[in-house]
Scaffold this motif. Structure first.
Motif, PDB file in Angstrom:
ATOM      1  N   ASN A  29     -54.422  -9.138  48.520  1.00  0.00           N
ATOM      2  CA  ASN A  29     -53.254  -9.895  49.017  1.00  0.00           C
ATOM      3  C   ASN A  29     -52.792  -9.390  50.379  1.00  0.00           C
ATOM      4  N   LEU A  30     -53.394  -9.938  51.432  1.00  0.00           N
ATOM      5  CA  LEU A  30     -52.926  -9.614  52.794  1.00  0.00           C
ATOM      6  C   LEU A  30     -51.982 -10.726  53.279  1.00  0.00           C
ATOM      7  N   SER A  31     -51.313 -11.380  52.342  1.00  0.00           N
ATOM      8  CA  SER A  31     -50.416 -12.483  52.731  1.00  0.00           C
ATOM      9  C   SER A  31     -48.982 -11.981  52.873  1.00  0.00           C
ATOM     10  N   VAL A 342     -59.474 -13.193  49.661  1.00  0.00           N
ATOM     11  CA  VAL A 342     -58.548 -12.510  50.573  1.00  0.00           C
ATOM     12  C   VAL A 342     -57.427 -13.502  50.891  1.00  0.00           C
ATOM     13  N   ALA A 343     -56.197 -13.120  50.573  1.00  0.00           N
ATOM     14  CA  ALA A 343     -55.065 -14.028  50.815  1.00  0.00           C
ATOM     15  C   ALA A 343     -54.435 -13.735  52.169  1.00  0.00           C
ATOM     16  N   THR A 344     -53.978 -14.792  52.831  1.00  0.00           N
ATOM     17  CA  THR A 344     -53.409 -14.682  54.164  1.00  0.00           C
ATOM     18  C   THR A 344     -52.271 -15.692  54.290  1.00  0.00           C
ATOM     19  N   ILE A 345     -51.586 -15.678  55.433  1.00  0.00           N
ATOM     20  CA  ILE A 345     -50.491 -16.640  55.658  1.00  0.00           C
ATOM     21  C   ILE A 345     -50.848 -17.511  56.863  1.00  0.00           C
ATOM     22  N   PRO A 346     -50.788 -18.846  56.697  1.00  0.00           N
ATOM     23  CA  PRO A 346     -51.061 -19.727  57.837  1.00  0.00           C
ATOM     24  C   PRO A 346     -49.927 -19.655  58.859  1.00  0.00           C
ATOM     25  N   LEU A 347     -50.283 -19.603  60.126  1.00  0.00           N
ATOM     26  CA  LEU A 347     -49.252 -19.503  61.170  1.00  0.00           C
ATOM     27  C   LEU A 347     -48.304 -20.705  61.145  1.00  0.00           C
TER      28      LEU A 347
END
Ligand code: GLN
Length: 382
Positions: A29-31, A342-347
């Motif tokens: 979770n890199l979100s 791998v989790a991320t956050i959309p800009l």
């Protein structure tokens, strides 16, 4: 009779969506900006001590005096100023609350509030729920999100009551210079415009740079509320404790609302933080997070992802994925979580209207092994 949602932001925020998806998919979770490593053992012990010592009832509305004194002393030492005192510091249940309450204190229905996009997601609803009219100034990714002072000047009208700014900046990692503050001072000048300054990442600034707090700006320190978070500084986001620093006059108005929103803040945690401020090592958070930033950045070198400007502070680093995908950033974040774990956050989550950039935000406030394993995956995605 029917109820309506009183703001135009997303009804469920992106951080909740992505962390839930990360859990469901068992993904790294890199979100969401929440640390996954243990907190300082002293904090743990002090919190238990607080309960055992009987600090279990309402604290004073403005916060425990020991905590406010220690915050004021710490800030005065750190910035060689005498501005801070227990009368200029108010303890809040987190910084999101601090921002909301600051706006509630400042704006009347119909007042305009300028804020800069990309922006943390609570700004827009906090303005709207308080009856303000949001005025967005959008910063461009192709220009590395440089602050466009001309656009800000153009956004000002006779109705402008406040401007909401953020340094160190989530999600770009930009840290304001004294020149940025001077530019803002020149714009505000004699106008009756207040500044709400989100400085929750003040302790997490890298490469020998220094955070410059809003309350230190003599040109308008009677017009600014600076907002801080122990959650970020001490990696305790779940404690939900922060504080606001403002002139005595602004503080009085802020507290007049605060006392009817929550009245007071978790007493044992205030006790623990007051004691911890007497023993903590001020450079520790920045040192630790800088090493984690470097672990991520070096781990993605080389990779099909293209790093934007290096993060100067915060928990975050932006990456462009246009070399490997045409998906929009929301779809890409979902795909990366589901297909590559791998989790991320959309800009785009930081804009009112989704952008066409192909950029995502990775949070590096994670265990080294999580960063390393996620980076290994990201090096090989296609
Ligand atoms: N500040 C955190 C981030 O940017 C998220 C806080 C939240 O979940 N609202 O990731």
């Amino acid at each position: 009779m029917s109820l309506r949602i009183k703001h135009t932001a997303s009804p469920v925020n992106i951080f909740t969506i992505m962390t839930n998806l990360a859990r469901q998919e068992n993904a790294y979770n890199l979100s969401q900006g929440l640390p996954d490593y243990p907190i300082a053992s002293e904090l743990n012990e002090l919190l238990q001590e607080a309960v055992i010592e009987g600090f279990n009832q309402y604290a004073p509305m403005q916060g425990l005096v020991q905590l406010r004194e220690n915050i004021a002393r710490t800030l005065n030492d750190r910035y060689a100023t005498g501005f801070c005192s227990p009368d200029t510091v108010t303890i809040t249940p987190g910084a999101t609350y601090g921002i909301y309450t600051a706006l509630a204190a400042i704006i009347e229905k119909g007042d305009e509030v300028i804020y800069l996009e990309p922006a943390f997601d609570c700004y827009l609803p906090a303005i709207e729920i308080n009856g303000g009219i949001p005025v967005r100034v959008t910063l461009e990714s192709h220009n590395n999100f440089a602050i466009d002072w001309e656009k800000i000047r153009d956004a000002i009208s006779a109705k402008t009551k406040a401007i909401l700014i953020n340094t160190p900046h989530n999600p770009t990692g930009y840290v304001w210079t004294q020149n940025d503050w001077d530019q803002l001072a020149a714009i505000i000048d004699v106008r009756d415009i207040y500044v709400v300054s989100d400085e929750v990442y003040d302790s997490i600034v890298f490469d020998g740079q220094q955070h410059i707090p809003g309350f230190l700006q003599a040109a308008f320190n009677d017009k600014i509320i600076s907002i801080y978070s122990f959650g970020k500084a001490f990696h305790i986001t779940g404690w939900k404790i922060g504080y606001c620093v403002a002139s005595k006059e602004i503080t009085e108005v802020f507290r007049s609302i605060h006392q009817y929103l929550t009245f007071s803040v978790n007493t044992p945690a205030q006790y623990a933080l007051a004691k911890y401020l007497e023993i903590y090592e001020p450079q520790e958070a920045a040192r630790m997070l800088q090493a984690k930033r470097d672990l991520l950045v070096n781990g993605l070198q080389p990779s099909p992802l293209n790093r934007l400007a290096i993060s100067m502070g915060t928990y975050f680093q932006l990456y462009d994925y246009s070399a490997i995908s045409d998906l929009n950033d929301f779809e890409f974040a979902q795909w990366l979580t589901v297909e590559h774990k791998v989790a991320t956050i959309p800009l785009s989550a930081f804009y009112k209207t989704p952008q066409h950039d192909r950029i995502v935000r990775f949070c590096f406030a994670k265990k080294d092994e999580v960063i390393e394993k996620a980076a290994k995956i990201l090096r090989h995605i296609s």
